[in-house]
Design a protein around this motif. Structure first.
Motif, PDB file in Angstrom:
ATOM      1  N   VAL A  27      18.081  39.816  30.349  1.00 19.31           N
ATOM      2  CA  VAL A  27      18.344  41.444  30.889  1.00 19.31           C
ATOM      3  C   VAL A  27      17.295  41.750  31.716  1.00 19.31           C
ATOM      4  O   VAL A  27      17.683  42.629  32.652  1.00 19.31           O
ATOM      5  CB  VAL A  27      18.245  42.052  29.325  1.00 19.31           C
ATOM      6  CG1 VAL A  27      18.453  43.387  29.633  1.00 19.31           C
ATOM      7  CG2 VAL A  27      19.430  41.661  28.556  1.00 19.31           C
ATOM      8  N   GLN A  28      16.054  41.459  31.481  1.00 20.43           N
ATOM      9  CA  GLN A  28      14.988  41.989  32.472  1.00 20.43           C
ATOM     10  C   GLN A  28      15.140  41.307  33.632  1.00 20.43           C
ATOM     11  O   GLN A  28      14.688  42.040  34.808  1.00 20.43           O
ATOM     12  CB  GLN A  28      13.527  41.534  31.751  1.00 20.43           C
ATOM     13  CG  GLN A  28      13.373  42.449  30.426  1.00 20.43           C
ATOM     14  CD  GLN A  28      12.135  41.759  29.769  1.00 20.43           C
ATOM     15  OE1 GLN A  28      11.721  40.483  30.131  1.00 20.43           O
ATOM     16  NE2 GLN A  28      11.246  42.558  28.847  1.00 20.43           N
ATOM     17  N   ALA A  29      15.619  40.184  33.815  1.00 25.73           N
ATOM     18  CA  ALA A  29      15.812  39.402  35.291  1.00 25.73           C
ATOM     19  C   ALA A  29      16.827  40.243  35.916  1.00 25.73           C
ATOM     20  O   ALA A  29      16.772  40.449  37.426  1.00 25.73           O
ATOM     21  CB  ALA A  29      16.392  38.341  35.036  1.00 25.73           C
ATOM     22  N   PHE A  30      17.564  41.114  35.348  1.00 27.17           N
ATOM     23  CA  PHE A  30      18.780  41.895  36.095  1.00 27.17           C
ATOM     24  C   PHE A  30      18.195  43.074  36.289  1.00 27.17           C
ATOM     25  O   PHE A  30      18.460  43.801  37.553  1.00 27.17           O
ATOM     26  CB  PHE A  30      20.035  41.777  35.103  1.00 27.17           C
ATOM     27  CG  PHE A  30      20.912  43.176  35.596  1.00 27.17           C
ATOM     28  CD1 PHE A  30      21.948  42.984  36.629  1.00 27.17           C
ATOM     29  CD2 PHE A  30      20.850  44.170  34.955  1.00 27.17           C
ATOM     30  CE1 PHE A  30      22.556  44.048  36.825  1.00 27.17           C
ATOM     31  CE2 PHE A  30      21.753  45.294  35.178  1.00 27.17           C
ATOM     32  CZ  PHE A  30      22.630  45.040  36.394  1.00 27.17           C
ATOM     33  N   PHE A  31      17.259  43.636  35.445  1.00 25.05           N
ATOM     34  CA  PHE A  31      16.809  45.031  35.536  1.00 25.05           C
ATOM     35  C   PHE A  31      15.856  45.246  36.782  1.00 25.05           C
ATOM     36  O   PHE A  31      16.289  46.161  37.686  1.00 25.05           O
ATOM     37  CB  PHE A  31      15.895  45.169  34.054  1.00 25.05           C
ATOM     38  CG  PHE A  31      15.465  46.808  34.040  1.00 25.05           C
ATOM     39  CD1 PHE A  31      16.161  47.743  34.622  1.00 25.05           C
ATOM     40  CD2 PHE A  31      14.655  47.030  33.048  1.00 25.05           C
ATOM     41  CE1 PHE A  31      16.043  49.056  34.528  1.00 25.05           C
ATOM     42  CE2 PHE A  31      14.382  48.426  32.748  1.00 25.05           C
ATOM     43  CZ  PHE A  31      15.123  49.231  33.773  1.00 25.05           C
ATOM     44  N   TYR A  32      14.777  44.167  36.921  1.00 23.52           N
ATOM     45  CA  TYR A  32      13.870  44.551  37.988  1.00 23.52           C
ATOM     46  C   TYR A  32      14.250  44.440  39.410  1.00 23.52           C
ATOM     47  O   TYR A  32      13.938  45.327  40.338  1.00 23.52           O
ATOM     48  CB  TYR A  32      12.652  43.693  37.690  1.00 23.52           C
ATOM     49  CG  TYR A  32      11.910  43.771  36.410  1.00 23.52           C
ATOM     50  CD1 TYR A  32      11.379  45.034  36.059  1.00 23.52           C
ATOM     51  CD2 TYR A  32      11.687  42.941  35.496  1.00 23.52           C
ATOM     52  CE1 TYR A  32      10.592  45.396  35.020  1.00 23.52           C
ATOM     53  CE2 TYR A  32      10.988  43.218  34.166  1.00 23.52           C
ATOM     54  CZ  TYR A  32      10.540  44.345  34.101  1.00 23.52           C
ATOM     55  OH  TYR A  32       9.865  44.559  32.956  1.00 23.52           O
ATOM     56  N   PRO A  33      15.263  43.386  39.717  1.00 25.42           N
ATOM     57  CA  PRO A  33      15.726  43.287  40.843  1.00 25.42           C
ATOM     58  C   PRO A  33      16.670  44.555  41.267  1.00 25.42           C
ATOM     59  O   PRO A  33      16.666  45.192  42.481  1.00 25.42           O
ATOM     60  CB  PRO A  33      16.554  41.813  40.954  1.00 25.42           C
ATOM     61  CG  PRO A  33      15.750  41.260  40.045  1.00 25.42           C
ATOM     62  CD  PRO A  33      15.564  42.077  38.879  1.00 25.42           C
ATOM     63  N   THR A  34      17.535  45.132  40.257  1.00 29.23           N
ATOM     64  CA  THR A  34      17.982  46.196  40.594  1.00 29.23           C
ATOM     65  C   THR A  34      17.293  47.388  40.999  1.00 29.23           C
ATOM     66  O   THR A  34      17.624  48.184  42.030  1.00 29.23           O
ATOM     67  CB  THR A  34      18.659  46.591  39.055  1.00 29.23           C
ATOM     68  OG1 THR A  34      19.764  45.317  38.907  1.00 29.23           O
ATOM     69  CG2 THR A  34      19.856  47.821  39.404  1.00 29.23           C
ATOM     70  N   MET A  35      16.059  47.640  40.382  1.00 28.97           N
ATOM     71  CA  MET A  35      15.160  48.828  40.691  1.00 28.97           C
ATOM     72  C   MET A  35      14.503  48.737  42.058  1.00 28.97           C
ATOM     73  O   MET A  35      14.851  49.609  42.897  1.00 28.97           O
ATOM     74  CB  MET A  35      14.041  48.650  39.380  1.00 28.97           C
ATOM     75  CG  MET A  35      14.704  49.162  38.220  1.00 28.97           C
ATOM     76  SD  MET A  35      13.114  49.532  37.096  1.00 28.97           S
ATOM     77  CE  MET A  35      12.606  48.102  37.136  1.00 28.97           C
ATOM     78  N   LEU A  36      14.308  47.505  42.324  1.00 36.18           N
ATOM     79  CA  LEU A  36      13.811  47.037  43.575  1.00 36.18           C
ATOM     80  C   LEU A  36      14.778  47.483  44.846  1.00 36.18           C
ATOM     81  O   LEU A  36      14.512  47.838  45.742  1.00 36.18           O
ATOM     82  CB  LEU A  36      13.133  45.565  43.959  1.00 36.18           C
ATOM     83  CG  LEU A  36      11.949  45.483  43.134  1.00 36.18           C
ATOM     84  CD1 LEU A  36      11.609  43.961  43.295  1.00 36.18           C
ATOM     85  CD2 LEU A  36      10.827  46.240  43.372  1.00 36.18           C
TER      86      LEU A  36
END
Length: 596
Positions: A256-265
């Motif tokens: 879930v976090q792996a999807f989260f951070y690239p999306t924010m960047l």
């Protein structure tokens, strides 16, 4: 967030740490925004002076313009450096207030949880395993600390930075600011969706971690049994399964976090592209300068870290909420037993049971049915019966580890429910059936009930418990360190050290819960002879299986299936020819077989 409201009392307590911390956050962010404006002016200076420098090509004054240009850039660079140094100083102050506050709250929480654990009754510990209790007081508290420290600090920091940057952007150009911030609503929706998943995964991880901790703690405590039955491979397999389940839950969270951070960047990158495109058109139209584009790019990049931290902070808050929920579940439990206010400063030792019934709340098994008897001060009461007859329950009720269902127990003619438990228990010596020794020296185990050791009272207690000679055989004698649960000692030695611990305080009432079963007949006789001298004029209750242990008692109670079936002296019970006489004959036959 409702579970985290429990922490408001700590925030109020440490308000003079939070308020300066917020002040330092605001000041540090002001010094974070100003450099972007300085860089914008510097960029304009560069573009303007390059044109002027080009106009003076071939003239002597070109060198002078270059010197002025260089000095100006140096001053701008020095100013930016000074501003960031000042910001760094205030960031240091911010961490020194908010992060230190979180450590104080962590300290207070652990003490509150531990104190509450101690106030809860035995029924609570029968229903909950040790690993889970430990996990809530350590891992869960640590996750809550990450909320009251880093999470709150970065949340305030992000909020203040957002306000300052957005207001600065709109002050320069509203159109460009709007286009720069267009990806933010998408980011908010993404955060909302992902947070739900993070919360679910965090709950699953904490629950599995508790199960894993309980499994490991229990297996380490029972390592002797595991090795005796050659079950190492089996327990290794179970551990691998439990550990695999924990890894699986953790990997789900990581995905879930792996999807989260690239999306924010990605959203931040889109903001930069929009800034350059829309800003370039604004420059061509003459609405803004090229320096404003540089200023906006700095702003966007300054938002990158807070936006990235927003996801991390959200994870911390969700984990803290899940952990605080688990902590609150136990903190909201009230002890089944509340102490009275009658302090028995000088305990006489009168004990009376009046039609007492008791059922264990966690199992529903009725252990005692209509129990009535009386022990006068200074008398020696013995309790005997088969396994499961309710003997140990009797001892626990005298110590008021549980409250009776109905009936009444009186101590010195005062209902035990009205007695102050600290003053009462401090004058009672209790040797439980299951001996527990701490991982400490023999000396400190014996003197456990004392605040201060004076003279040779430890040695004398060891002599009275017939364990002195065994201790003196050890190389370090009374300073010998015991392993977990006293594993260094034999069963009989552990029992006698436990007896010495009960005797050292010279109790007014002494309760032995079948604690002589692991000693030989000769040692048992020595202990009983010492006890007859020590407990002269004091009340003693001895629970036993062997009749030889209790035949000199002033009163003997015989129990069967939670009821008193016979009571009297040794000779009176033998003359009755009932259950006691039958037990006595059976034990005589067993002794004859052993001698043969």
């Amino acid at each position: 967030m409702k579970h985290l409201r429990f922490l408001n009392k700590y925030f109020y307590k440490y308000k003079w740490w939070i308020i300066p911390g917020i002040f330092f956050v605001i000041i540090s962010n002001i010094f974070a925004v100003i450099p972007a404006q300085v860089i914008g002016h510097a960029f304009n200076l560069i573009t303007e002076n390059i044109q002027i420098y080009g106009l003076f090509e071939g003239f002597n004054k070109q060198a002078l313009i270059y010197d002025i240009f260089s000095e100006s850039l140096f001053l701008f660079g020095a100013l930016v450096l000074v501003l960031y140094l000042i910001r760094g100083l205030f960031l240091f102050f911010m961490r020194q207030t908010i992060i230190l506050m979180s450590r104080h709250i962590e300290f207070d929480m652990k003490n509150e949880i531990y104190n509450h654990y101690q106030a809860l009754t035995l029924g609570f510990y029968r229903k909950n395993n040790t690993g889970d209790l430990m996990n809530r007081a350590t891992e869960d508290v640590n996750r809550v600390r990450m909320y009251v420290g880093p999470a709150i600090m970065y949340t305030i920091n992000t909020a203040v930075l957002f306000i300052l940057i957005i207001s600065s952007m709109y002050a320069v150009n509203a159109t460009l600011a709007t286009f720069c911030l267009l990806p933010l609503p998408v980011l908010v929706i993404t955060i909302y969706y992902v947070n739900t998943l993070i919360n679910q995964r965090s709950e699953e991880i904490q629950q599995q971690l508790s199960r894993l901790s309980s499994f490991v703690q229990e297996r380490f405590s029972g390592i002797r049994v595991i090795k005796s039955y050659v079950r190492e491979d089996y327990t290794r397999k179970i551990f691998a399964e439990e550990s695999g389940a924990y890894k699986g839950n953790s990997m789900n969270l990581v995905r879930v976090q792996a999807f989260f951070y690239p999306t924010m960047l990605l959203m931040v990158g889109l903001s930069t592209i929009l800034t350059v495109y829309v800003g370039g058109r604004q420059v061509l139209e003459g609405s803004i300068s090229a320096g404003n584009i540089a200023e906006f790019i700095v702003y966007v990049n300054q938002l990158t870290f807070p936006v990235t931290m927003l996801g991390w902070v959200t994870t911390l808050i969700q984990r803290a909420s899940a952990s605080q929920k688990r902590i609150n579940e136990f903190l909201q439990l009230q002890p089944d037993i509340t102490a009275g206010d009658v302090k028995l400063e000088r305990l006489k030792g009168n004990i009376s049971f009046n039609d007492v019934n008791f059922t264990y709340p966690d199992t529903g098994i009725q252990a005692l049915k209509g129990i009535s008897f009386e022990v006068k001060a200074g008398e020696f009461l013995a309790v005997i019966g088969r396994t499961g007859s309710g003997k140990s329950t009797l001892a626990n009720l005298i110590m008021r580890m549980y409250d009776v269902d109905n009936g009444e127990i009186r101590i010195d003619d005062t209902p035990i429910t009205k007695v102050d438990l600290n003053s009462y228990r401090s004058q009672v010596g209790f040797v439980p059936q299951e001996v527990f020794l701490f991982s400490d020296s023999i000396k400190h185990n014996i003197a456990f009930s004392l605040d201060e050791i004076k003279g040779d009272e430890v040695e004398q207690a060891a002599k009275n418990a017939a364990v002195y000679n065994n201790i003196m055989d050890f190389e370090l004698k009374f300073e010998t360190m015991l392993g977990e649960r006293g594993i260094t000692l034999s069963g009989g030695q552990k029992q006698r050290v436990s007896i010495a611990r009960a005797l050292i305080n010279e109790p007014k009432i002494l309760i032995f819960d079948d604690c002589l079963s692991a000693v030989d007949t000769r040692t048992e006789e020595e202990i009983l002879n010492n006890l007859s001298r020590i407990m002269k004029g004091r009340t003693s209750v001895l629970i036993a299986h062997r009749i030889s242990t209790i035949k000199n008692a002033d009163k003997i109670i015989v129990m069967e299936e939670g009821k008193i079936v016979e009571q009297g002296t040794h000779n009176e019970l033998l003359n009755q020819g009932g259950v006691y006489a039958e037990m006595y004959q059976n034990q005589l036959l067993e002794e004859e077989k052993h001698t043969l």
